[in-house]
Design an enzyme around this catalytic site. Structure first.
Site, short mmCIF file in Angstrom:
data_model
loop_
_atom_site.label_atom_id
_atom_site.label_comp_id
_atom_site.label_asym_id
_atom_site.label_seq_id
_atom_site.Cartn_x
_atom_site.Cartn_y
_atom_site.Cartn_z
N GLU A 58 42.09 37.80 28.26
CA GLU A 58 43.09 38.82 28.59
C GLU A 58 44.11 38.92 27.47
O GLU A 58 44.62 37.91 27.00
CB GLU A 58 43.77 38.41 29.90
CG GLU A 58 44.83 39.40 30.35
CD GLU A 58 45.31 39.11 31.76
OE1 GLU A 58 44.47 38.90 32.66
OE2 GLU A 58 46.53 39.08 31.95
N GLN A 64 57.62 28.13 28.66
CA GLN A 64 56.62 29.08 29.18
C GLN A 64 56.25 28.73 30.61
O GLN A 64 56.18 29.61 31.47
CB GLN A 64 55.39 29.00 28.27
CG GLN A 64 54.18 29.76 28.75
CD GLN A 64 52.91 29.23 28.08
OE1 GLN A 64 52.94 28.30 27.29
NE2 GLN A 64 51.79 29.83 28.41
N ARG A 95 48.10 46.51 42.50
CA ARG A 95 49.27 47.21 43.02
C ARG A 95 50.37 47.24 41.98
O ARG A 95 51.01 48.24 41.74
CB ARG A 95 49.78 46.52 44.29
CG ARG A 95 50.89 47.30 44.96
CD ARG A 95 51.69 46.44 45.89
NE ARG A 95 52.39 45.38 45.17
CZ ARG A 95 53.15 44.48 45.76
NH1 ARG A 95 53.30 44.50 47.07
NH2 ARG A 95 53.77 43.56 45.05
N LYS A 137 40.48 44.00 50.85
CA LYS A 137 40.34 44.57 49.50
C LYS A 137 38.88 44.52 49.05
O LYS A 137 38.37 45.48 48.47
CB LYS A 137 41.25 43.76 48.56
CG LYS A 137 41.43 44.31 47.20
CD LYS A 137 42.77 43.93 46.59
CE LYS A 137 42.84 42.52 46.05
NZ LYS A 137 44.11 42.27 45.33
N GLN A 140 44.68 34.61 39.86
CA GLN A 140 45.98 34.21 39.32
C GLN A 140 45.83 32.80 38.76
O GLN A 140 44.92 32.07 39.17
CB GLN A 140 47.00 34.22 40.49
CG GLN A 140 48.42 33.93 40.11
CD GLN A 140 48.94 34.86 39.04
OE1 GLN A 140 48.65 34.67 37.86
NE2 GLN A 140 49.68 35.86 39.45
N THR A 162 46.18 44.24 29.67
CA THR A 162 47.13 44.40 30.78
C THR A 162 47.86 45.75 30.70
O THR A 162 47.85 46.42 29.66
CB THR A 162 48.17 43.26 30.83
OG1 THR A 162 48.98 43.35 29.67
CG2 THR A 162 47.52 41.90 30.91
P1 FAD Z 1 47.69 43.66 46.66
O1 FAD Z 1 46.32 43.15 46.74
O2 FAD Z 1 47.95 45.03 47.18
O3 FAD Z 1 48.65 42.62 47.41
C1 FAD Z 1 50.05 42.73 47.30
C2 FAD Z 1 50.72 42.07 48.50
O4 FAD Z 1 50.49 42.86 49.66
C3 FAD Z 1 50.17 40.68 48.82
O5 FAD Z 1 51.26 39.86 49.21
C4 FAD Z 1 49.23 40.93 49.98
O6 FAD Z 1 49.09 39.78 50.80
C5 FAD Z 1 49.94 42.08 50.68
N1 FAD Z 1 49.02 42.93 51.44
C6 FAD Z 1 47.83 43.41 51.03
N2 FAD Z 1 47.26 44.15 52.00
C7 FAD Z 1 48.15 44.17 53.02
C8 FAD Z 1 48.15 44.78 54.32
N3 FAD Z 1 47.11 45.51 54.75
N4 FAD Z 1 49.25 44.58 55.11
C9 FAD Z 1 50.29 43.83 54.69
N5 FAD Z 1 50.33 43.23 53.49
C10 FAD Z 1 49.28 43.40 52.67
N6 FAD Z 1 50.65 43.31 37.08
C11 FAD Z 1 50.91 44.30 36.20
O7 FAD Z 1 51.92 44.98 36.35
N7 FAD Z 1 50.07 44.60 35.16
C12 FAD Z 1 48.92 43.90 34.96
O8 FAD Z 1 48.19 44.18 34.00
C13 FAD Z 1 48.62 42.82 35.84
N8 FAD Z 1 47.49 42.10 35.71
C14 FAD Z 1 47.19 41.10 36.62
C15 FAD Z 1 46.00 40.41 36.48
C16 FAD Z 1 45.66 39.41 37.37
C17 FAD Z 1 44.35 38.67 37.22
C18 FAD Z 1 46.55 39.07 38.44
C19 FAD Z 1 46.21 37.97 39.40
C20 FAD Z 1 47.74 39.77 38.58
C21 FAD Z 1 48.09 40.80 37.68
N9 FAD Z 1 49.26 41.53 37.81
C22 FAD Z 1 49.54 42.55 36.93
C23 FAD Z 1 50.25 41.18 38.85
C24 FAD Z 1 50.08 42.01 40.14
O9 FAD Z 1 50.33 43.37 39.89
C25 FAD Z 1 51.08 41.45 41.17
O10 FAD Z 1 50.70 40.15 41.54
C26 FAD Z 1 51.33 42.31 42.39
O11 FAD Z 1 52.45 41.76 43.07
C27 FAD Z 1 50.21 42.35 43.41
O12 FAD Z 1 49.17 43.10 42.98
P2 FAD Z 1 47.75 43.08 43.80
O13 FAD Z 1 46.88 44.05 43.15
O14 FAD Z 1 47.29 41.70 43.98
O15 FAD Z 1 48.28 43.65 45.21
#
Ligand code: FAD
Length: 288
Positions: A18, A214, A108, A167, A178, A49
């Site tokens: 990444e 870090q 998200r 999902k 993560q 990213t």
């Molecule tokens: P989701 O899967 O939508 O989950 C978000 C929250 O909502 C979680 O707490 C989940 O439990 C909750 N949730 C989900 N579904 C429901 C439901 N039906 N009802 C109630 N609650 C629910 N961020 C960036 O900005 N840019 C990046 O490039 C980036 N890359 C990443 C790469 C990786 C591998 C990882 C692990 C994270 C990355 N992130 C990045 C961070 C990520 O955007 C954040 O962690 C964000 O807060 C959650 O994104 P998600 O896609 O996991 O969200």
């Protein structure tokens, strides 16, 4: 052109890296040497990213285009839906298609600078809705994020895994985790996913900790816990940059070798745009 999901059909650990776009004050081209050095390690794919809320979208797409078309490496663009309207989402997906990238890590995202109100402008509030949209309207291979220690907004692991299951059921093709520093946590997580019938390929995210500052920043951002072995390492070497880097790399190597022994499907290295350290780790662990 290969979709990420198809890479796991080979009986070999999928190795991915990444990278992130350079800070705004630096030209995009400052990342090209990094990409070249990473290419030498023959990764199965590189992911780029994306600044949530679209803050770095043009740069992300520019770099992804370069990785795919000039460096000829399979590419994943991260993409977030927070704060984005339907039109903005469609516009971005069309752009990704135009640059010839077939794989998206659909997220998200987090509200930029704690602007909670940006959620209200969003067409979609969860990654699962973005994934449903992409799968219904386009032909991308789609990845999602997984959290072995739960997500910061949902520390209850069982509930978080329920959300992950939703999902996955929306058509997610693969997952990237993560970071975590205790493999035991990951193996337990994997068992729980198995019980829920989640069996899509997983790239295990590993971040080498190269300095003490870090780790504090990263852990407060992503909620990874620091096991006692790592705490002892920081206490011992935290004030000595060279020793800290060396022991951080050894720690990452140990984590990766143990994961490889447990036959994980993929290792995804959060490179922090530091190809030299990544190269050492990849070679020492025999991944390449
Ligand atoms: P989701 O899967 O939508 O989950 C978000 C929250 O909502 C979680 O707490 C989940 O439990 C909750 N949730 C989900 N579904 C429901 C439901 N039906 N009802 C109630 N609650 C629910 N961020 C960036 O900005 N840019 C990046 O490039 C980036 N890359 C990443 C790469 C990786 C591998 C990882 C692990 C994270 C990355 N992130 C990045 C961070 C990520 O955007 C954040 O962690 C964000 O807060 C959650 O994104 P998600 O896609 O996991 O969200």
């Amino acid at each position: 052109m290969m979709k990420i999901a198809d890479m796991f059909k080979k009986d070999k650990i999928v190795v991915s890296f990444e990278i992130f776009p350079p800070k705004q004050q630096y030209p995009v081209s400052t990342i090209y040497d990094t990409i070249q050095s990473l290419k030498v390690l023959k990764p199965d794919f590189i992911s780029v990213t994306y600044g949530a809320g679209g803050s770095s979208s043009a740069t992300t797409f520019e770099i992804a285009k370069k990785v795919k078309n000039d460096y000829d490496l399979e590419t994943v663009t991260h993409f977030t839906c927070i704060g984005a309207s339907s039109e903005e989402i469609e516009d971005s997906l069309e752009k990704i298609k135009k640059i010839n990238v077939k794989n998206i890590l659909a997220l998200r995202g987090d509200p930029p600078n704690n602007q909670e109100d940006s959620l209200s402008n969003s067409k979609y509030h969860y990654a699962k809705d973005l994934i449903t949209h992409i799968k219904k309207n386009h032909d991308f291979c789609v990845g999602g994020a997984a959290y072995p220690e739960g997500h910061l907004e949902c520390r209850d692991l069982e509930t978080n895994i329920e959300h992950l299951k939703q999902k996955v059921d929306c058509g997610t093709d693969f997952l990237i985790t993560q970071i975590f520093f205790d493999n035991g946590i990951y193996y337990k997580f994997l068992d729980k996913l198995g019980q829920k019938g989640i069996d899509i390929p997983i790239c295990v995210g590993i971040m080498p900790i190269l300095n003490a500052k870090q780790i504090q920043r990263i852990c407060s951002l992503c909620g990874a816990s620091i096991p006692s072995e790592m705490q002892a390492m920081i206490a011992k070497y935290g004030n000595n940059a060279r020793d800290m880097e060396k022991s951080g790399m050894e720690y990452a190597c140990k984590q990766i070798s143990d994961l490889a022994d447990h036959k994980v499907a993929g290792i995804h290295v959060y490179t922090m745009n530091r190809p030299n350290q990544v190269s050492t780790i990849i070679k020492q662990t025999g991944l390449r």
